[in-house]
Design an enzyme around this catalytic site. Sequence first.
Site, mmCIF file in Angstrom:
data_model
loop_
_atom_site.group_PDB
_atom_site.id
_atom_site.type_symbol
_atom_site.label_atom_id
_atom_site.label_comp_id
_atom_site.label_asym_id
_atom_site.label_seq_id
_atom_site.Cartn_x
_atom_site.Cartn_y
_atom_site.Cartn_z
ATOM 1 N N LYS A 141 0.816 -1.216 0.000
ATOM 2 C CA LYS A 141 0.000 0.000 0.000
ATOM 3 C C LYS A 141 0.847 1.263 0.000
ATOM 4 O O LYS A 141 0.419 2.305 -0.477
ATOM 5 C CB LYS A 141 -0.952 0.021 1.194
ATOM 6 C CG LYS A 141 -2.067 -0.988 1.047
ATOM 7 C CD LYS A 141 -3.251 -0.616 1.912
ATOM 8 C CE LYS A 141 -4.419 -1.542 1.594
ATOM 9 N NZ LYS A 141 -5.577 -1.288 2.434
ATOM 10 N N LYS A 149 -5.158 -10.491 -6.690
ATOM 11 C CA LYS A 149 -6.345 -10.792 -5.887
ATOM 12 C C LYS A 149 -7.485 -9.842 -6.237
ATOM 13 O O LYS A 149 -7.252 -8.688 -6.604
ATOM 14 C CB LYS A 149 -5.970 -10.760 -4.400
ATOM 15 C CG LYS A 149 -6.449 -9.575 -3.657
ATOM 16 C CD LYS A 149 -6.198 -9.618 -2.182
ATOM 17 C CE LYS A 149 -6.412 -8.177 -1.723
ATOM 18 N NZ LYS A 149 -6.391 -7.902 -0.346
ATOM 19 N N LYS A 151 -11.337 -4.358 -3.804
ATOM 20 C CA LYS A 151 -12.272 -3.248 -4.001
ATOM 21 C C LYS A 151 -11.736 -2.217 -4.971
ATOM 22 O O LYS A 151 -12.470 -1.458 -5.553
ATOM 23 C CB LYS A 151 -12.520 -2.553 -2.660
ATOM 24 C CG LYS A 151 -13.260 -3.403 -1.687
ATOM 25 C CD LYS A 151 -13.129 -2.828 -0.285
ATOM 26 C CE LYS A 151 -13.406 -3.893 0.745
ATOM 27 N NZ LYS A 151 -13.059 -3.509 2.093
HETATM 28 P P1 AMP Z 1 -11.005 -6.055 3.980
HETATM 29 O O1 AMP Z 1 -12.002 -5.735 2.944
HETATM 30 O O2 AMP Z 1 -9.605 -5.771 3.570
HETATM 31 O O3 AMP Z 1 -11.368 -5.509 5.326
HETATM 32 O O4 AMP Z 1 -11.050 -7.636 4.121
HETATM 33 C C1 AMP Z 1 -12.048 -8.326 4.855
HETATM 34 C C2 AMP Z 1 -11.813 -9.822 4.770
HETATM 35 O O5 AMP Z 1 -11.997 -10.289 3.424
HETATM 36 C C3 AMP Z 1 -10.401 -10.248 5.172
HETATM 37 O O6 AMP Z 1 -10.468 -11.414 5.976
HETATM 38 C C4 AMP Z 1 -9.717 -10.532 3.859
HETATM 39 O O7 AMP Z 1 -8.696 -11.485 3.979
HETATM 40 C C5 AMP Z 1 -10.882 -11.070 3.013
HETATM 41 N N1 AMP Z 1 -10.648 -10.866 1.567
HETATM 42 C C6 AMP Z 1 -10.524 -9.687 0.921
HETATM 43 N N2 AMP Z 1 -10.301 -9.865 -0.400
HETATM 44 C C7 AMP Z 1 -10.280 -11.219 -0.597
HETATM 45 C C8 AMP Z 1 -10.085 -12.058 -1.767
HETATM 46 N N3 AMP Z 1 -9.883 -11.539 -2.973
HETATM 47 N N4 AMP Z 1 -10.135 -13.397 -1.592
HETATM 48 C C9 AMP Z 1 -10.353 -13.948 -0.358
HETATM 49 N N5 AMP Z 1 -10.536 -13.207 0.767
HETATM 50 C C10 AMP Z 1 -10.505 -11.865 0.658
#
Ligand code: AMP
Length: 325
Positions: free
Chosen positions: A111, A192, A195
């Site tokens: 980041k 990956k 968002k």
């Molecule tokens: P965040 O949106 O970064 O707060 O992520 C929330 C949860 O979603 C975390 O446990 C991440 O590891 C999971 N996560 C986010 N993107 C992915 C993805 N592309 N594949 C699997 N898990 C994800």
Amino acid sequence: MKRVFSGVKPSGNLTLGNYLGAMRHFVAMQADYECFYSVVDLHALTVPQDPEALRQQAISLAALYLAMGIDPERSTLFMQSQVPAHAELSWLLQCTSYMGELSRMTQYKEKAEGQESVTVGLFTYPALMAADILLYQTDIVPVGEDQKQHVELTRDIAVRFNNRFGETFRVPEPVIPRVGARIMSLSEPTKKMSKSSDSFGDIRLLDEPSVIKKKINRAVTDSEAVVRYDPVAKPGLSNLLVIHALCSGESVAALEERYAGQGYGAVKKGTIEAVVSVLEPIQVRYRELMATDEILDILTAGAIKAQEAAAPTLRQAKQAMGLNV
Ligand code: AMP
Ligand code: TRP
């Protein structure tokens, strides 16, 4: 009963990756564990946010948790900023974490790379995440692959604190799904799904069925035209098979067999149907919830429960470090 804690940042549109990698498991775990789930809005502040948009996104994320099946009678659902113990323990943990170990966090490096300036909060973020987890004497932390390193750092912080100041925190375990821990972008399947990826790369949880259809139909595959799971040689097709399998409740092997000899068009069609059948009911419940004030009451009650659960650990940590409590 063992305790579960996890959190999701309200930083915009959640993706199918968030659901398949993490949130789906939050729902399932309610049957066997005492669960705490948070809208981690303090974490969202590590990068610039529009204040009004952030407020809305946090409510929207709370509604999504409920729409997916988080039951506020069984689990504690709350907003991180409404439970001051998180920010408070985070300071104590920042003072027991080291620049070196935080500098090694890959999410921070990714980041921060190429940015003209980054906030101090982006750097110390893992200490806040450790506070989230340790405050509740958590046993299990369900997360996607990208968060494993942060949970491992949390374990290190807990062990070190306990050794230095006396037994205070339970040492948590990360739980990473066997399939779906890293859902990939549809347009760049070696990255990956996130968002911030381009608009055809991610499926958002609130995408209309017609949009889901368009995105999956445009998904990058390969020119071999053989349906086979092989994430190295065929990352795009393999990602579709994983998404399809998780949404339709089948195994990847069963899908390989079903689609053997058929073109990628058939796989895409099946994937679209599977994804829509999972997301559409969530979207219906989401819209119903957003039309009421119920969410605010649930969050207020959740914050009270969370604060009560967190208070003894915070007090013990402060006392252990030599503060007058
Ligand atoms: P965040 O949106 O970064 O707060 O992520 C929330 C949860 O979603 C975390 O446990 C991440 O590891 C999971 N996560 C986010 N993107 C992915 C993805 N592309 N594949 C699997 N898990 C994800
Ligand atoms: N850092 C996590 C993410 O970006 C979100 C998060 C914050 C979290 N606190 C947590 C996840 C505690 C699990 C437990 O996805």
